[in-house]
Design a protein around this motif. Structure first.
Motif, PDB file in Angstrom:
ATOM      1  N   ALA A  31       0.835  -1.204   0.000  1.00 15.79           N
ATOM      2  CA  ALA A  31       0.000   0.000   0.000  1.00 15.79           C
ATOM      3  C   ALA A  31       0.871   1.257   0.000  1.00 15.79           C
ATOM      4  O   ALA A  31       0.591   2.216  -0.724  1.00 15.79           O
ATOM      5  N   ALA A  32       1.924   1.247   0.805  1.00 18.16           N
ATOM      6  CA  ALA A  32       2.822   2.404   0.873  1.00 18.16           C
ATOM      7  C   ALA A  32       3.537   2.609  -0.456  1.00 18.16           C
ATOM      8  O   ALA A  32       3.730   3.749  -0.897  1.00 18.16           O
ATOM      9  N   LEU A  33       3.915   1.512  -1.106  1.00 14.19           N
ATOM     10  CA  LEU A  33       4.596   1.611  -2.400  1.00 14.19           C
ATOM     11  C   LEU A  33       3.656   2.183  -3.463  1.00 14.19           C
ATOM     12  O   LEU A  33       4.075   2.977  -4.298  1.00 14.19           O
ATOM     13  N   GLN A  34       2.377   1.798  -3.403  1.00 16.80           N
ATOM     14  CA  GLN A  34       1.406   2.320  -4.366  1.00 16.80           C
ATOM     15  C   GLN A  34       1.184   3.818  -4.191  1.00 16.80           C
ATOM     16  O   GLN A  34       0.826   4.504  -5.141  1.00 16.80           O
ATOM     17  N   ILE A  88      12.107   3.017  -7.382  1.00 16.67           N
ATOM     18  CA  ILE A  88      10.866   2.250  -7.434  1.00 16.67           C
ATOM     19  C   ILE A  88      11.154   0.779  -7.682  1.00 16.67           C
ATOM     20  O   ILE A  88      10.581  -0.105  -7.043  1.00 16.67           O
ATOM     21  N   SER A  89      12.069   0.515  -8.600  1.00 20.85           N
ATOM     22  CA  SER A  89      12.416  -0.858  -8.936  1.00 20.85           C
ATOM     23  C   SER A  89      12.985  -1.600  -7.725  1.00 20.85           C
ATOM     24  O   SER A  89      12.587  -2.729  -7.421  1.00 20.85           O
ATOM     25  N   ARG A  90      13.897  -0.950  -7.028  1.00 21.31           N
ATOM     26  CA  ARG A  90      14.532  -1.595  -5.870  1.00 21.31           C
ATOM     27  C   ARG A  90      13.541  -1.809  -4.733  1.00 21.31           C
ATOM     28  O   ARG A  90      13.568  -2.851  -4.077  1.00 21.31           O
ATOM     29  N   LEU A  91      12.669  -0.828  -4.502  1.00 23.16           N
ATOM     30  CA  LEU A  91      11.662  -0.988  -3.457  1.00 23.16           C
ATOM     31  C   LEU A  91      10.689  -2.107  -3.816  1.00 23.16           C
ATOM     32  O   LEU A  91      10.317  -2.918  -2.964  1.00 23.16           O
ATOM     33  N   ASN A  92      10.275  -2.143  -5.082  1.00 18.48           N
ATOM     34  CA  ASN A  92       9.356  -3.174  -5.549  1.00 18.48           C
ATOM     35  C   ASN A  92       9.962  -4.565  -5.350  1.00 18.48           C
ATOM     36  O   ASN A  92       9.284  -5.492  -4.899  1.00 18.48           O
TER      37      ASN A  92
END
Length: 87
Positions: free
Chosen positions: A49-52, A76-80
């Motif tokens: 949810a936080a990433l979205q 974004i890629s690394r967090l994903n």
């Protein structure tokens, strides 16, 4: 110190832009911190949810010129990747 009137105006413009960019950067960092905290807590639903929420905020900052496009994409890629790794 600026001597000409146009140089003085540019100093004022830069001060305003700096303040706005600083606020935007701070806001994006808050979103990223929320993702990091959810990852370290091991809560996959909260992290997702936080990433979205963080992704559009980061890309909005890119469109405003605060971050470079590749920097935002990399973050974004690394967090994903880290969110998906939560078991």
């Amino acid at each position: 110190m600026a001597n000409t009137s146009s140089a003085k105006k540019n100093v004022r413009k830069m001060a305003r832009k700096t303040a706005v960019n600083k606020a935007r950067r701070s806001s994006v960092r808050t979103f990223l911190r929320r993702v990091e905290e959810a990852i370290t807590a091991g809560d996959k639903t909260a992290a997702t949810a936080a990433l979205q929420q963080a992704e559009p905020a980061l890309m909005r900052a890119v469109s405003k010129g605060v971050f470079h496009k590749n920097t935002a994409s990399r973050k974004i890629s690394r967090l994903n990747k880290r969110v998906k790794a939560i078991a």
